[in-house]
Motif scaffolding. Structure first.
Motif, short mmCIF file in Angstrom:
data_model
loop_
_atom_site.label_atom_id
_atom_site.label_comp_id
_atom_site.label_asym_id
_atom_site.label_seq_id
_atom_site.Cartn_x
_atom_site.Cartn_y
_atom_site.Cartn_z
N LYS A 2 71.30 -4.96 101.63
CA LYS A 2 70.89 -5.17 100.45
C LYS A 2 70.41 -4.52 99.45
CE LYS A 2 69.17 -10.05 99.34
NZ LYS A 2 67.97 -10.66 99.56
N LYS A 3 69.87 -3.45 99.84
CA LYS A 3 69.33 -2.27 99.13
C LYS A 3 70.61 -1.46 98.56
CE LYS A 3 64.83 -0.90 99.48
NZ LYS A 3 63.73 -0.90 100.66
N LYS A 5 73.62 -2.86 97.82
CA LYS A 5 74.40 -3.66 96.94
C LYS A 5 74.29 -3.08 95.36
CE LYS A 5 75.82 -8.35 97.19
NZ LYS A 5 75.11 -9.66 97.18
N LYS A 6 73.26 -2.99 94.89
CA LYS A 6 73.32 -2.71 93.53
C LYS A 6 73.95 -1.68 92.90
CE LYS A 6 68.70 -0.52 94.67
NZ LYS A 6 67.35 -1.28 94.60
N LYS A 9 77.51 -2.93 92.97
CA LYS A 9 77.88 -3.42 91.75
C LYS A 9 78.11 -2.56 90.65
CE LYS A 9 78.15 -6.94 89.29
NZ LYS A 9 79.50 -7.84 89.34
N ALA A 10 77.32 -1.36 90.77
CA ALA A 10 77.30 -0.52 89.49
C ALA A 10 78.86 0.07 89.59
CB ALA A 10 76.22 0.63 89.67
N ASN A 95 64.40 4.24 79.99
CA ASN A 95 63.23 3.34 80.24
C ASN A 95 63.86 2.23 81.24
OD1 ASN A 95 62.03 4.92 78.51
ND2 ASN A 95 61.95 3.49 76.96
N LYS A 96 64.85 1.60 80.77
CA LYS A 96 65.16 0.56 81.69
C LYS A 96 65.54 0.63 83.09
CE LYS A 96 70.20 0.73 80.08
NZ LYS A 96 70.73 0.72 78.95
N PHE A 97 65.62 2.02 83.47
CA PHE A 97 65.84 2.45 84.94
C PHE A 97 64.42 2.86 85.22
CE2 PHE A 97 69.78 3.23 82.96
CZ PHE A 97 70.58 2.76 83.91
N ILE A 98 63.56 3.28 84.66
CA ILE A 98 62.16 3.53 84.94
C ILE A 98 61.64 2.19 85.51
CG2 ILE A 98 59.95 4.63 84.57
CD1 ILE A 98 61.41 6.71 82.60
N THR A 99 61.83 1.35 84.56
CA THR A 99 61.02 0.07 84.66
C THR A 99 61.65 -0.90 86.01
OG1 THR A 99 62.07 -0.99 83.05
CG2 THR A 99 59.75 -0.06 82.53
N ARG A 100 62.90 -0.63 86.30
CA ARG A 100 63.52 -1.34 87.25
C ARG A 100 63.77 -0.75 88.48
NH1 ARG A 100 68.78 -3.86 84.74
NH2 ARG A 100 68.95 -1.83 83.83
N PRO A 101 63.66 -1.30 89.72
CA PRO A 101 63.80 -0.88 91.11
C PRO A 101 65.17 -0.28 91.32
CG PRO A 101 63.59 -3.18 91.25
CD PRO A 101 63.44 -2.90 89.91
N ILE A 102 65.59 0.69 90.61
CA ILE A 102 67.10 1.27 90.79
C ILE A 102 66.84 2.62 90.60
CG2 ILE A 102 67.60 0.90 88.31
CD1 ILE A 102 70.53 0.33 89.82
N TYR A 107 72.64 5.49 90.56
CA TYR A 107 73.27 4.44 89.53
C TYR A 107 74.39 5.02 88.79
CZ TYR A 107 73.95 1.29 85.66
OH TYR A 107 74.44 0.64 84.77
N ASN B 94 57.98 0.53 93.70
CA ASN B 94 59.10 -0.45 93.59
C ASN B 94 58.42 -1.71 93.63
OD1 ASN B 94 61.43 0.96 92.97
ND2 ASN B 94 61.94 1.04 94.90
N CYS B 125 71.37 -8.02 92.00
CA CYS B 125 71.44 -7.07 92.95
C CYS B 125 70.43 -5.97 93.04
CB CYS B 125 72.67 -6.18 92.88
SG CYS B 125 74.37 -7.16 92.88
N GLU B 128 67.28 -7.71 94.04
CA GLU B 128 67.62 -8.32 95.43
C GLU B 128 67.16 -9.98 95.65
OE1 GLU B 128 65.70 -5.65 98.47
OE2 GLU B 128 66.46 -3.88 97.28
#
Lengths: 269, 332
Positions: A2-3, A5-6, A9-10, A95-102, A107, B94, B125, B128
């Motif tokens: 699941k981890k 999967k992102k 998708k990218a 910023n949008k990567f720093i604030t999201r778990p990715i 990516y 996270n 995704c 999750e």
């Protein structure tokens, strides 16, 4: 799973957006033919105005086939997402990567590889046709083992170039206006990788210098696998060195990015 | 209830450099750049409780966005302390990232060349989210914002308002506990502004999501936030109900006068500060305690046709807070 999967998708999104603009895609392929044609004319003129059969250790057929194959490989492993990365750094897109778990690093790599797939498929097909033609006329001595090693070395070259690109793009953390740096790096890479002409014509001393740099493993090395210039032993050493350079660029890239990120979050996007 | 956001003595400074006008100084700057320090946020402290909608108000460059960036972990503070949902934001764990969202009106997170539903799926995704919960949330949000038919349209073809709605959906898919909004209505028309505002208000009531938003539109703040924090030159100059801003300026009233024939404007100066003069109209600011006497005298001395006595409007009060500069006012 699941981890992961992102990132799949990218990859998929990169592939999808590369298919949005067909005209742009086609033109980018066609435009890469021109430098190759210029080179062919140049070398043809040189050979036909010389009394020697061989110039700088190459005869006419080998020189031209090198230039054709190398130009195509150059296109095959080309990157160019350093502009996107520097945009992200300059305009706060990070910023949008720093604030999201990715992870930004992964990516970018996955979405880039996704956007590359279409080009990879088409250019590979063209390369296969051209290699068949050259091989049947001038016999480069291509056999299944060589093809396999060649494909492996291309894949590694693409990865190496990708991570080099990430490493260079970290320059954007320190330089707000960095297009000159990118153009410099692109030219250097093209030249030193052997994407323009076989670098061994520059002489032994220059080759020794390039031994200590990763560039020749991007174009020069794969081209020499398929045109039969390298022995199997040399190929295996080369592939091992490709892997080593990939590991080194990843490690170095990570360090530069870590320092850069610290600066970024201290100063702000 | 305990505070969901706690900020104490948060301080942030940036370094920058200046150049005097002229080529000579450009050359000089090539070799030597004098470093200067700008204090963007000066030791601010506040607490926000779960379910609150708090508005951040302040002129450009006051430090609103800088504060939001520190609270979301984008920026590292120079000093000070902050806890959001029990996490220190700039450690960027996270588990923390999964529980909040930040939307910046001037930046977009959607893939430009692809339909919005692709970017939304990417967020599914990233966070999750399982299929059922994703479909359910997406259904509700698109219904509420009325963008169901637009999900398959390339993002670059959407209008600014539609794009903002998609941004909001993208940031709410994982049901964040805290939502930071940096100028969510910037550049939108009045109807779109109102729709976004209504949506935020509804969503906050339904989900008990804590919302911290910045905006330059007074209507956003008035319509949404019970509590407003006014920040200027990096300091909190007001923290409380917006409608009560004027209590700070309680000792002044605005008198608008209309005359039958031209008068000597100069002589009005004795009554108070002249704010506006136009043909036969004049607006003056008068101390509350003098209102009675002043009116009597004005009526006696001038050919007054009509007059009104008003409080200072909220906008005016805010503008006065802005221009007041660094002087902190007491909490109300």
């Amino acid at each position: 799973m699941k981890k992961f999967k992102k990132y799949i998708k990218a990859f998929e999104l990169g592939l999808q957006s590369s298919m949005e603009y067909r005209a742009n895609f086609a033109l980018s392929l066609i435009s890469s033919v021109f430098p190759m044609i210029m080179q062919i004319f140049l070398w043809t003129a040189i050979f036909f105005n010389s009394n020697d059969q061989k110039i700088l250790g190459y005869d006419y057929v080998h020189m031209i086939s090198y230039i054709i194959i190398a130009s195509i490989i150059n296109k095959l492993v080309s990157t160019g997402f350093e502009w996107d990365i520097s945009e992200d750094i300059r305009n706060g897109g990070l910023n949008k990567f720093i604030t999201r778990p990715i992870g930004y690093f992964s990516y970018r790599v996955f979405s880039f590889l996704g956007s590359k797939i279409m080009q990879l498929a088409i250019v590979s097909a063209i390369l296969a046709i051209i290699l068949t033609i050259i091989n049947s006329n001038f016999s480069l001595g291509i056999n299944p083992a060589r093809i396999l090693l060649f494909l492996l070395s291309i894949l590694l070259a693409l990865l190496l170039n990708t991570f080099l690109c990430i490493l260079f793009s970290s320059a954007a953390f320190w330089m707000t206006e960095n297009w000159a740096a990118f153009i410099f790096m692109n030219l250097l890479t093209q030249f030193a990788s052997g994407g323009l002409f076989p670098i061994d014509i520059l002489g032994k001393r220059f080759m020794r210098l390039l031994d200590f740099l990763p560039f020749k493993y991007i174009v020069y090395f794969p081209t020499n696998i398929i045109n039969g210039k390298l022995q199997f032993e040399e190929i295996f050493i080369g592939i091992a060195l490709q892997c080593a350079w990939i590991a080194a660029t990843i490690a170095l890239g990570k360090i530069f990015w870590k320092i850069g990120m610290k600066k970024y979050i201290a100063v702000g996007g | 209830m305990s505070a969901i956001i706690e900020v104490k003595d948060l301080y942030k400074e940036f370094s920058y450099y200046e150049k005097d006008v002229g080529l000579k100084n450009s050359v000089k700057n090539l070799f030597l750049r004098k470093k200067l320090i700008k204090k963007a946020v000066k030791q601010i402290s506040f607490e926000i409780e779960q379910g609150e909608i708090v508005g951040f108000l302040g002129p450009n460059g006051a430090g609103k966005t800088t504060t939001l960036k520190m609270l979301s972990g984008i920026l590292y503070p120079t000093s000070g302390y902050a806890k959001v949902l029990g996490y220190t934001p700039w450690e960027r764990k996270n588990e923390f990232k999964r529980q909040f969202s930040i939307v910046m009106g001037q930046k977009n997170q959607l893939w430009w060349d692809l339909p919005a539903n692709e970017s939304l799926y990417l967020n599914k995704c990233i966070y999750e989210i399982d299929d059922r919960s994703y479909n359910e949330t997406l259904g509700i949000l698109t219904e509420l914002l009325d963008v169901k038919d637009l999900l398959k349209v390339q993002v670059r073809r959407l209008s600014l308002g539609e794009r903002m709605k998609m941004e909001l959906i993208a940031s709410l898919l994982h049901k964040p506990k805290i939502l930071f909004l940096d100028e969510p209505t910037i550049g939108l028309d009045i109807i779109s502004q109102r729709k976004i505002r209504d949506f935020i208000s509804y969503y906050n009531k339904e989900q008990k999501t804590t919302v911290l938003l910045t905006s330059h539109y007074m209507a956003d703040i008035e319509g949404l936030c019970k509590r407003t924090i006014v920040i200027n030159h990096g300091e909190i100059v007001y923290d409380g109900e917006l409608s009560k801003v004027n209590e700070i300026f309680d000792n002044t009233k605005i008198i608008k006068l209309q005359f039958e024939s031209p008068i000597d404007i100069k002589s009005l100066e004795n009554f108070g500060k002249i704010k506006e003069v136009e043909d036969l109209k004049a607006t003056i600011e008068i101390e509350k305690s003098n209102v009675r006497e002043s009116i009597m005298e004005l009526l006696g001395r001038f050919p007054v046709k009509d007059f009104t006595i008003e409080d200072i409007p909220v906008e005016e009060g805010i503008a006065m807070l802005y221009s007041k500069g660094g002087k902190s006012l007491e909490k109300i």
